[in-house]
Design a protein around this motif. Structure first.
Motif, short mmCIF file in Angstrom:
data_model
loop_
_atom_site.label_atom_id
_atom_site.label_comp_id
_atom_site.label_asym_id
_atom_site.label_seq_id
_atom_site.Cartn_x
_atom_site.Cartn_y
_atom_site.Cartn_z
N SER A 1 0.83 -1.21 0.00
CA SER A 1 0.00 0.00 0.00
C SER A 1 0.87 1.26 0.00
O SER A 1 0.57 2.24 -0.67
CB SER A 1 -0.93 -0.02 1.22
OG SER A 1 -1.35 1.28 1.53
N ALA A 2 1.98 1.21 0.72
CA ALA A 2 2.80 2.42 0.86
C ALA A 2 3.57 2.74 -0.42
O ALA A 2 3.64 3.89 -0.84
CB ALA A 2 3.78 2.25 2.03
N GLY B 1 4.09 3.33 -4.02
CA GLY B 1 3.22 3.58 -5.16
C GLY B 1 3.68 4.84 -5.87
O GLY B 1 4.87 5.18 -5.86
N LEU B 2 2.71 5.52 -6.46
CA LEU B 2 3.05 6.74 -7.21
C LEU B 2 3.67 7.79 -6.31
O LEU B 2 4.41 8.65 -6.77
CB LEU B 2 1.80 7.28 -7.88
CG LEU B 2 1.23 6.37 -8.97
CD1 LEU B 2 -0.13 6.86 -9.44
CD2 LEU B 2 2.19 6.31 -10.15
N GLY B 3 3.35 7.73 -5.01
CA GLY B 3 3.92 8.68 -4.07
C GLY B 3 5.45 8.63 -4.11
O GLY B 3 6.12 9.66 -4.09
N TYR C 1 -5.51 10.05 -8.11
CA TYR C 1 -4.48 9.00 -8.18
C TYR C 1 -4.66 8.23 -9.49
O TYR C 1 -3.71 7.87 -10.17
CB TYR C 1 -4.65 8.08 -6.98
CG TYR C 1 -3.41 7.28 -6.62
CD1 TYR C 1 -2.46 7.82 -5.76
CD2 TYR C 1 -3.20 6.00 -7.11
CE1 TYR C 1 -1.33 7.10 -5.40
CE2 TYR C 1 -2.07 5.28 -6.77
CZ TYR C 1 -1.14 5.83 -5.91
OH TYR C 1 -0.02 5.12 -5.56
N TYR D 1 1.47 11.00 2.77
CA TYR D 1 1.02 10.38 1.54
C TYR D 1 1.76 9.07 1.29
O TYR D 1 1.17 8.03 1.03
CB TYR D 1 1.32 11.36 0.40
CG TYR D 1 0.73 11.02 -0.93
CD1 TYR D 1 -0.51 11.53 -1.29
CD2 TYR D 1 1.42 10.24 -1.85
CE1 TYR D 1 -1.05 11.26 -2.53
CE2 TYR D 1 0.88 9.95 -3.09
CZ TYR D 1 -0.35 10.46 -3.43
OH TYR D 1 -0.88 10.19 -4.66
N SER D 2 3.09 9.15 1.38
CA SER D 2 3.88 8.01 0.98
C SER D 2 3.78 6.86 1.98
O SER D 2 3.75 5.69 1.60
CB SER D 2 5.33 8.44 0.81
OG SER D 2 6.07 7.43 0.20
N SER E 1 1.30 6.21 3.78
CA SER E 1 -0.13 5.90 3.99
C SER E 1 -0.58 6.22 5.42
O SER E 1 -1.32 5.45 6.03
CB SER E 1 -0.46 4.43 3.66
OG SER E 1 -0.06 4.08 2.37
N MET F 1 -4.75 8.50 6.95
CA MET F 1 -5.92 8.26 6.10
C MET F 1 -6.56 6.91 6.42
O MET F 1 -7.12 6.24 5.56
CB MET F 1 -5.59 8.38 4.62
CG MET F 1 -4.25 7.88 4.23
SD MET F 1 -3.92 8.33 2.53
CE MET F 1 -2.26 8.88 2.64
N ILE G 1 -5.72 4.02 6.75
CA ILE G 1 -5.24 2.73 6.23
C ILE G 1 -4.55 1.92 7.33
O ILE G 1 -4.80 0.72 7.48
CB ILE G 1 -4.23 2.97 5.08
CG1 ILE G 1 -4.87 3.80 3.98
CG2 ILE G 1 -3.63 1.66 4.59
CD1 ILE G 1 -5.71 3.08 3.01
N SER H 1 -1.72 0.26 -4.79
CA SER H 1 -2.06 1.37 -3.90
C SER H 1 -3.49 1.85 -4.16
O SER H 1 -4.25 2.11 -3.22
CB SER H 1 -1.10 2.54 -4.10
OG SER H 1 0.18 2.16 -3.69
N SER I 1 -5.99 -0.37 -2.59
CA SER I 1 -6.16 -0.23 -1.13
C SER I 1 -6.88 1.08 -0.79
O SER I 1 -7.65 1.14 0.17
CB SER I 1 -4.85 -0.42 -0.38
OG SER I 1 -4.17 0.78 -0.17
N LEU I 2 -6.67 2.12 -1.61
CA LEU I 2 -7.43 3.36 -1.39
C LEU I 2 -8.92 3.14 -1.64
O LEU I 2 -9.78 3.58 -0.86
CB LEU I 2 -6.94 4.45 -2.35
CG LEU I 2 -5.62 5.15 -2.05
CD1 LEU I 2 -5.10 5.89 -3.28
CD2 LEU I 2 -5.80 6.14 -0.90
N1 PHE Z 1 1.22 5.48 -0.19
C1 PHE Z 1 0.74 5.40 -1.53
C2 PHE Z 1 1.77 5.97 -2.48
O1 PHE Z 1 2.83 6.35 -2.08
C3 PHE Z 1 -0.56 6.13 -1.68
C4 PHE Z 1 -1.58 5.53 -0.81
C5 PHE Z 1 -1.98 6.15 0.31
C6 PHE Z 1 -2.08 4.29 -1.09
C7 PHE Z 1 -2.90 5.56 1.16
C8 PHE Z 1 -2.99 3.71 -0.26
C9 PHE Z 1 -3.37 4.35 0.86
O2 PHE Z 1 1.55 6.02 -3.66
#
Ligand code: PHE
Length: 463
Positions: free
Chosen positions: A24-25, A27-29, A107, A225-226, A228, A231, A233, A326, A329-330
């Protein structure tokens, strides 16, 4: 025998948790957002601030959310309701739960960009993608960008509705380590281009004159964000965590994997800008914003000659997977919030989320065109609509939501409850740092960040 089977069981429990949370962590972040923020906020100084924040504040928030989730065995709304009474409990849970609903649409727009680049690499168009104008041409072409966004959003939704999540997770267990290996290879290639060394200096030597308050605001938003955080999660993931898993070391591992991948993404991208545009590299970096990944990296692949298309394809396949795990999971957490809070069944909740995703995502996707609503929006703010949603969630809502968690612990559960929960499975080694950060650093920092980003957004002060 008994002992060894016990320790194996707890290890695999921890490994399962670390893999799921890192999925989850990462990802695009890490790959898209971190490099462009680092470029915008002064390179080394941003990365330094980020690492210090992640090691203290980020770590504290992760441990807190995971422990509260495991203790209450509920997702954020339930966890807040368990530990506190009255309006605060509704508000704290609600703000945690609503953030993914706002993030997942935009996203998916970025996910659509990744998809588009993948398709072009598959078609062998590595050279076309390396053209400076390509990206701008693509995102201002309303139909193309909207189509890619909708396809990515549908991919995410299909996984949620048809429940093929476990299949995706199985595949991503191969994809994610491969992504890490490929990132290292590309980063090494990038930093060894002639002229790239200036970029490496930009990344690793902090220039303190570039430090401003916005560096901290941006680094903190990125950290939430990165990792997670803030929010909901980690409450949910914590609620699935076995009692014997060591919260502290599991958290360290997730944060370390996440930060290392982010740093390799920076190394893939920033030095290459110095190598391929040596005369005005810093200007390029300042101006690029969200387009950085899509403008800088194709030049690296193009310079690889024939193998560029293969590297480009492999890279974007893996980024697509990282983005999908990611976004799944969002969306999953958004759908379950609607199920719990509005008593919708899964199908109806998914339908509502499809509507929200398409509506908000379309605003972001078309926000680079000259349509009437975009021109109107531009009259109020100098951000694009996508940037606006990103700013709203990362710099405003997440500090509020993190603040709610800090208040929940300090006012309702007491710090000892979290400490007890961590100690129920292991020694709490960084207890001192945890307590000091939570009691003093977190509330003050969060308030300052929140006030300054609001003032900055309204142009009252320029920080
Ligand atoms: N952490 C993910 C990312 O870096 C973004 C994300 C946040 C995904 C919360 C899921 C939940 O891209």
């Amino acid at each position: 025998m008994e002992k060894s089977s016990n320790s194996r069981a707890s290890f695999s429990g921890k490994l399962g948790y670390v893999l799921a949370t890192a999925g989850s962590a990462v990802g695009l972040g890490n790959i898209w957002r971190f490099p462009y923020l680092a470029a915008k906020y002064g390179g080394g100084i941003f990365i330094l601030v980020y690492i210090v924040l992640a090691a203290t504040f980020g770590y504290t928030m992760m441990v807190s959310e995971t422990a509260l989730g495991r203790r209450s065995k509920r997702s954020p709304i339930g966890a807040f309701a368990t530990f506190s009474k009255g309006h605060f409990s509704r508000f704290g849970g609600w703000i945690n739960a609503v953030i993914p609903v706002i993030i997942v649409p935009y996203y998916s727009v970025i996910g659509g960009w990744v998809l588009r680049y993948l398709i072009e690499y598959l078609k062998g168009n590595a050279h076309t993608l390396a053209n400076d104008e390509y990206f701008a041409g693509f995102i201002t072409n309303a139909w193309q960008s909207e189509l890619c966004f909708v396809i990515f959003a549908l991919m995410t939704i299909l996984v949620i509705v048809f429940g093929v999540k476990s299949g995706v997770e199985r595949v991503s267990k191969i994809m994610m380590p491969s992504l890490a290996v490929l990132a290292v290879i590309i980063a090494v290639y990038s930093v060894t281009r002639p002229g790239a060394i200036e970029g490496v200096k930009f990344v690793f030597i902090p220039d303190f004159s570039k430090f401003s308050f916005m560096t901290v605001v941006a680094a903190m938003g990125q950290m939430f964000y990165s990792l997670s955080i803030a929010m909901g999660i980690l409450y949910t993931y914590g609620s699935y965590m076995k009692k014997e898993v060591n919260i502290e070391s599991a958290t360290y591992q997730v944060a370390a994997v996440d930060s290392i991948i982010a740093i390799f993404a920076v190394l893939m991208i920033i030095p290459s800008v110095f190598a391929f545009s040596p005369d005005n590299a810093t200007e390029h970096l300042q101006k690029a914003g969200p387009s950085l990944l899509f403008v800088a990296l194709p030049k690296v692949f193009d310079s690889m000659g024939k193998s560029g298309a293969i590297f480009g394809t492999l890279f974007f396949v893996m980024v697509l997977f990282a983005a999908l795990t990611s976004s799944i999971s969002l969306l999953e957490s958004s759908v379950s919030t609607l199920e719990d809070e509005f008593k919708l069944d899964r199908k109806k909740a998914s339908a509502v989320m499809i509507f929200i995703m398409i509506a908000l995502g379309t605003l972001s996707s078309l926000g680079f065109n000259k349509l009437d609503f975009v021109v109107f929006f531009k009259g109020i703010s100098d951000m694009s609509i996508l940037d606006f949603f990103d700013f709203l969630t990362n710099s405003i809502m997440m500090p509020i939501s993190a603040f709610a968690t800090v208040v929940l612990i300090l006012r309702c559960t007491g710090i000892n409850l979290v400490i007890e929960e961590v100690q129920s499975s292991s020694k709490f080694r960084a207890k001192g740092v945890y307590v000091i950060t939570l009691k003093f650093l977190a509330p003050v920092l969060l308030l300052i960040i929140l006030i300054s980003s609001v003032l900055n957004a309204f142009g009252i002060v320029k920080i």
